[in-house]
Scaffold this motif. Structure first.
Motif, PDB file in Angstrom:
ATOM      1  N   GLU A  48       0.847  -1.188   0.000  1.00 41.67           N
ATOM      2  CA  GLU A  48       0.000   0.000   0.000  1.00 41.67           C
ATOM      3  C   GLU A  48       0.887   1.244   0.000  1.00 41.67           C
ATOM      4  O   GLU A  48       1.714   1.427   0.889  1.00 41.67           O
ATOM      5  N   ASN A  59      -4.643  -0.733  -1.948  1.00 34.00           N
ATOM      6  CA  ASN A  59      -4.872   0.252  -0.898  1.00 34.00           C
ATOM      7  C   ASN A  59      -6.161  -0.074  -0.149  1.00 34.00           C
ATOM      8  O   ASN A  59      -7.132  -0.550  -0.746  1.00 34.00           O
ATOM      9  N   THR A  99      -8.356   1.798   0.834  1.00 32.42           N
ATOM     10  CA  THR A  99      -9.483   2.594   0.343  1.00 32.42           C
ATOM     11  C   THR A  99      -9.940   2.187  -1.054  1.00 32.42           C
ATOM     12  O   THR A  99     -10.909   2.742  -1.576  1.00 32.42           O
ATOM     13  N   ASP A 100      -9.248   1.207  -1.644  1.00 39.73           N
ATOM     14  CA  ASP A 100      -9.665   0.697  -2.955  1.00 39.73           C
ATOM     15  C   ASP A 100     -11.022   0.020  -2.844  1.00 39.73           C
ATOM     16  O   ASP A 100     -11.422  -0.432  -1.761  1.00 39.73           O
ATOM     17  N   ALA A 101     -11.703  -0.087  -3.963  1.00 34.13           N
ATOM     18  CA  ALA A 101     -12.988  -0.789  -3.990  1.00 34.13           C
ATOM     19  C   ALA A 101     -12.774  -2.252  -4.351  1.00 34.13           C
ATOM     20  O   ALA A 101     -12.030  -2.567  -5.277  1.00 34.13           O
ATOM     21  N   ASP A 102     -13.381  -3.134  -3.579  1.00 34.67           N
ATOM     22  CA  ASP A 102     -13.435  -4.549  -3.931  1.00 34.67           C
ATOM     23  C   ASP A 102     -14.687  -4.716  -4.780  1.00 34.67           C
ATOM     24  O   ASP A 102     -15.804  -4.612  -4.276  1.00 34.67           O
ATOM     25  N   LYS A 103     -14.485  -4.937  -6.063  1.00 36.14           N
ATOM     26  CA  LYS A 103     -15.615  -4.929  -6.990  1.00 36.14           C
ATOM     27  C   LYS A 103     -16.613  -6.054  -6.727  1.00 36.14           C
ATOM     28  O   LYS A 103     -17.809  -5.906  -6.981  1.00 36.14           O
ATOM     29  N   THR A 108     -17.702  -2.969  -1.959  1.00 30.81           N
ATOM     30  CA  THR A 108     -17.384  -2.131  -0.808  1.00 30.81           C
ATOM     31  C   THR A 108     -15.879  -1.937  -0.798  1.00 30.81           C
ATOM     32  O   THR A 108     -15.156  -2.532  -1.598  1.00 30.81           O
ATOM     33  N   GLN A 109     -15.377  -1.114   0.101  1.00 35.41           N
ATOM     34  CA  GLN A 109     -13.949  -0.867   0.158  1.00 35.41           C
ATOM     35  C   GLN A 109     -13.197  -2.073   0.719  1.00 35.41           C
ATOM     36  O   GLN A 109     -13.738  -2.859   1.499  1.00 35.41           O
ATOM     37  N   VAL A 110     -11.931  -2.180   0.333  1.00 34.77           N
ATOM     38  CA  VAL A 110     -11.070  -3.256   0.821  1.00 34.77           C
ATOM     39  C   VAL A 110     -11.038  -3.264   2.346  1.00 34.77           C
ATOM     40  O   VAL A 110     -11.063  -4.330   2.975  1.00 34.77           O
ATOM     41  N   ASN A 127     -13.301  -2.620   4.458  1.00 29.85           N
ATOM     42  CA  ASN A 127     -14.489  -3.258   5.028  1.00 29.85           C
ATOM     43  C   ASN A 127     -14.390  -4.781   4.959  1.00 29.85           C
ATOM     44  O   ASN A 127     -14.779  -5.482   5.894  1.00 29.85           O
ATOM     45  N   THR A 144     -20.234  -1.563   7.274  1.00 30.99           N
ATOM     46  CA  THR A 144     -19.046  -0.797   6.906  1.00 30.99           C
ATOM     47  C   THR A 144     -18.355  -0.348   8.184  1.00 30.99           C
ATOM     48  O   THR A 144     -18.953  -0.347   9.269  1.00 30.99           O
TER      49      THR A 144
END
Length: 226
Positions: free
Chosen positions: A64, A79, A81-85, A89-91, A93, A135
């Protein structure tokens, strides 16, 4: 979740930190925690050497950074704050959900070389969004680099390892057999495989690094404390 050796690095925070860990027999063991200089120039060389060495030994490696300056074969930029598609939701979470579950189930252990540490409950604010998903709002001022690296380790455990090209080939091979008449159960299994493949491929696509194959087991030079 398959056994794997893990190296996760976060240069975001008070002081860059690298955590060496292993997931084996449904248990995560933290073997080593290293801190590095806050000098970006010094870190460039030291972290590149570390990543290169671990990649050759078959580690799953997530890093990161605020700015993607470290580019090593076998490492993947992820990162929090990246999105897990897939999870939508964000990584962070995904990592926090599994961190809490593993902690409550005593699935996280520390070697004698690493003093136990954890993310304080007072720094975690659990919420439910409009879609009903959990979240987590963290007090980032209190979240240090070793906490961030630990969350990356958790995410590496629950994510399909993008370096395992053999796994991906097997998944895509199964998906290509669409001409066969599939039962509802088989169809569901293939859908799950497809999701794993997509998550892994997403990590590959976003990374400037080249994947290499990884192997199972405990990191070389370390002893698992049962």
């Amino acid at each position: 979740m398959q056994d794997k050796k893990i190296l996760c690095i976060s240069t975001v925070g008070n002081m860059p930190c690298a955590i060496t860990a292993a997931w084996r027999d449904q248990k995560l063991t933290i073997f080593k925690k290293d801190f590095f200089s806050t000098s970006a120039e010094d870190n460039q060389t030291k972290l590149t050497e570390l990543i290169t060495d671990r990649a050759k030994k078959g580690f799953t490696i997530f890093i990161e950074e605020r700015f993607k300056t470290i580019k090593c074969r076998g490492a993947y930029h992820v990162n929090l704050t990246d999105a897990d598609k897939l999870a939508k939701t964000q990584v962070v979470n995904v990592a926090m959900t599994n961190y809490i579950a593993m902690t409550q189930s005593n699935m996280i252990a520390f070697s004698e070389a690493v003093p136990k540490f954890a993310i304080a409950q007072s720094n975690i604010d659990e919420k439910i969004d409009d879609s009903g998903k959990i979240t987590y709002s963290l007090d980032w001022s209190a979240i240090k680099a070793d906490h961030r690296a630990l969350l990356l380790v958790i995410y590496a455990v629950v994510s399909n390892d993008p370096t395992q090209s053999v796994v991906l080939k097997g998944i895509f091979s199964a998906l290509n057999k669409t001409k066969e008449k599939l039962s509802p159960v088989t169809t569901r299994i293939n859908n799950l495989k497809s999701n794993d493949a997509k998550r892994a491929q997403a990590l590959i696509d976003k990374s400037p690094c080249l994947p290499i194959n990884s192997t199972k087991g405990v990191p070389e030079g370390f002893t698992l404390v049962e």
